[in-house]
Motif scaffolding. Structure first.
Motif, short mmCIF file in Angstrom:
data_model
loop_
_atom_site.label_atom_id
_atom_site.label_comp_id
_atom_site.label_asym_id
_atom_site.label_seq_id
_atom_site.Cartn_x
_atom_site.Cartn_y
_atom_site.Cartn_z
N ILE A 1 -25.72 -4.34 -24.72
CA ILE A 1 -25.17 -3.13 -24.09
C ILE A 1 -23.73 -3.38 -23.58
CG2 ILE A 1 -25.45 -1.52 -22.13
CD1 ILE A 1 -27.52 -0.85 -24.19
N PRO A 2 -23.46 -4.51 -22.88
CA PRO A 2 -22.07 -4.73 -22.45
C PRO A 2 -21.09 -4.75 -23.63
CG PRO A 2 -23.54 -6.22 -21.27
CD PRO A 2 -24.38 -5.53 -22.30
N ALA B 1 -21.36 -3.02 -26.40
CA ALA B 1 -21.21 -1.62 -26.82
C ALA B 1 -20.28 -0.88 -25.86
CB ALA B 1 -22.57 -0.94 -26.89
N GLU B 2 -20.46 -1.15 -24.55
CA GLU B 2 -19.61 -0.48 -23.56
C GLU B 2 -18.15 -0.92 -23.71
OE1 GLU B 2 -23.10 0.26 -20.20
OE2 GLU B 2 -21.78 -1.49 -20.01
N SER B 3 -17.95 -2.22 -23.97
CA SER B 3 -16.57 -2.70 -24.15
C SER B 3 -15.94 -2.07 -25.39
CB SER B 3 -16.53 -4.22 -24.32
OG SER B 3 -17.08 -4.85 -23.21
N ASP C 1 -16.73 0.86 -26.76
CA ASP C 1 -16.43 2.27 -26.46
C ASP C 1 -15.16 2.39 -25.63
OD1 ASP C 1 -18.53 3.29 -27.86
OD2 ASP C 1 -19.82 3.64 -26.13
N ALA C 2 -15.01 1.48 -24.65
CA ALA C 2 -13.83 1.54 -23.78
C ALA C 2 -12.56 1.26 -24.59
CB ALA C 2 -13.97 0.53 -22.64
N LYS D 1 -13.41 7.33 -31.30
CA LYS D 1 -14.84 7.23 -31.01
C LYS D 1 -15.58 6.62 -32.19
CE LYS D 1 -16.47 10.95 -28.07
NZ LYS D 1 -17.03 12.29 -28.06
N TYR E 1 -29.11 3.59 -26.84
CA TYR E 1 -27.72 3.81 -26.42
C TYR E 1 -27.02 4.74 -27.42
CZ TYR E 1 -22.89 2.48 -25.11
OH TYR E 1 -21.58 2.48 -24.71
N TYR E 2 -27.15 4.45 -28.71
CA TYR E 2 -26.46 5.27 -29.71
C TYR E 2 -27.19 6.57 -30.00
CZ TYR E 2 -23.06 1.63 -30.14
OH TYR E 2 -22.06 0.74 -29.84
#
Ligand code: AP5
Ligand code: MG
Length: 214
Positions: free
Chosen positions: A90-91, A93-95, A97-98, A106, A185-186
């Motif tokens: 998850i971290p 994926a968040e990085s 996305d950021a 996107k 998440y997705y």
């Protein structure tokens, strides 16, 4: 076209990502391949990554994220890419996305290649990887023309160090704990697509092309 391949170790992410890259003319970016190339060249990154990979563990997020974000900034990525083996937590994926948000972009597709654990162990025992170009084969499902020799570059084929049965089990456990949550998440992001990865390779690819368009 920006695509993420999700799926357990051995689900066929690499097999399908290579075909997607060829069909749509976008780069195939595999973090596993990048680490294996670094191990082969004996770089510091490779030495660090190997200690985790040989145990079936994930390489720490901080060694992976910058590497991928840098790679996505290269010129060949302007029309998109297919990410294979990243993100895996998850971290990560968040990085990702950021980093995309900073560019006003996107992710577009997260394709989950779904294969139950029972099928995985068989597949891994039969997988062979080229020491030269990293191409992947299977002794039964995707054999080379000459046994033990890569069709693409003529180099020798080996069993990957992390494809021993006990390491595959560990990788599956790590997958369920750390990577499978990315499916939700997705899904929540509205870009998840699933394909049945137990079908023959050509049928899996056809299912993916239906999702991405001709
Ligand atoms: P990585 O190289 O990504 O390994 P993996 O995710 O475990 O996935 P595999 O490459 O084993 O499987 P695949 O899904 O690509 O399957 P393939 O197409 O080859 O990562 C290795 C390690 O690096 C990780 O364990 C970790 O330590 C580290 N790492 C990498 N990325 C990381 C990250 N983001 N964060 C942290 N650590 C990271 O297919 C498998 C076999 O099945 C082949 O022989 C193939 O011919 C055959 N096959 C494929 N499709 C079919 C089909 N439909 N029917 C029959 N056989 C098939
Ligand atoms: Mg792979």
């Amino acid at each position: 076209m920006k695509i993420i391949m999700l799926g357990a170790p051995g689900a066929g992410k690499g097999t399908q990502a290579k075909r997607i890259a060829e069909k749509y003319g976008i780069p195939h970016i595999s973090t596993g391949d990048i680490f294996r190339a670094n191990i082969k060249e004996g770089t510091e990154l490779g030495q660090k990554a190997k200690t985790y990979m040989d145990q079936g563990l994930l390489v720490p997020d901080d060694l992976v994220v910058d590497l991928v974000v840098d790679r996505l900034g290269q010129d060949d990525c302007t029309r998109g890419y297919v990410l294979d083996g990243f993100p895996r937590t998850i971290p990560q994926a968040e990085s990702l996305d950021a980093a995309l948000a900073k560019l006003g972009e996107k992710m577009e597709y997260a394709i989950d290649v779904d294969v139950p654990d029972e099928n995985i162990v068989n597949r891994m025992g039969g997988r062979r990887a080229c020491v030269g170009c990293g191409a992947t084969y299977h002794v039964v499902f995707n054999p080379t023309k000459v046994e033990g020799i890569c069709d693409a570059c003529g180099e020798k084929l080996i069993l990957r160090d992390d494809d021993k049965p006990e390491t595959v089990q560990k990788r599956l456990t790590v997958y369920h704990q750390q990577t499978q949550p990315l499916i939700d998440y997705y899904n929540n992001a509205g870009i998840l697509k699933s394909v049945d990865g137990t079908m023959e390779m050509d049928d899996v690819f056809d299912a993916i092309v239906k999702i991405l368009g001709e």
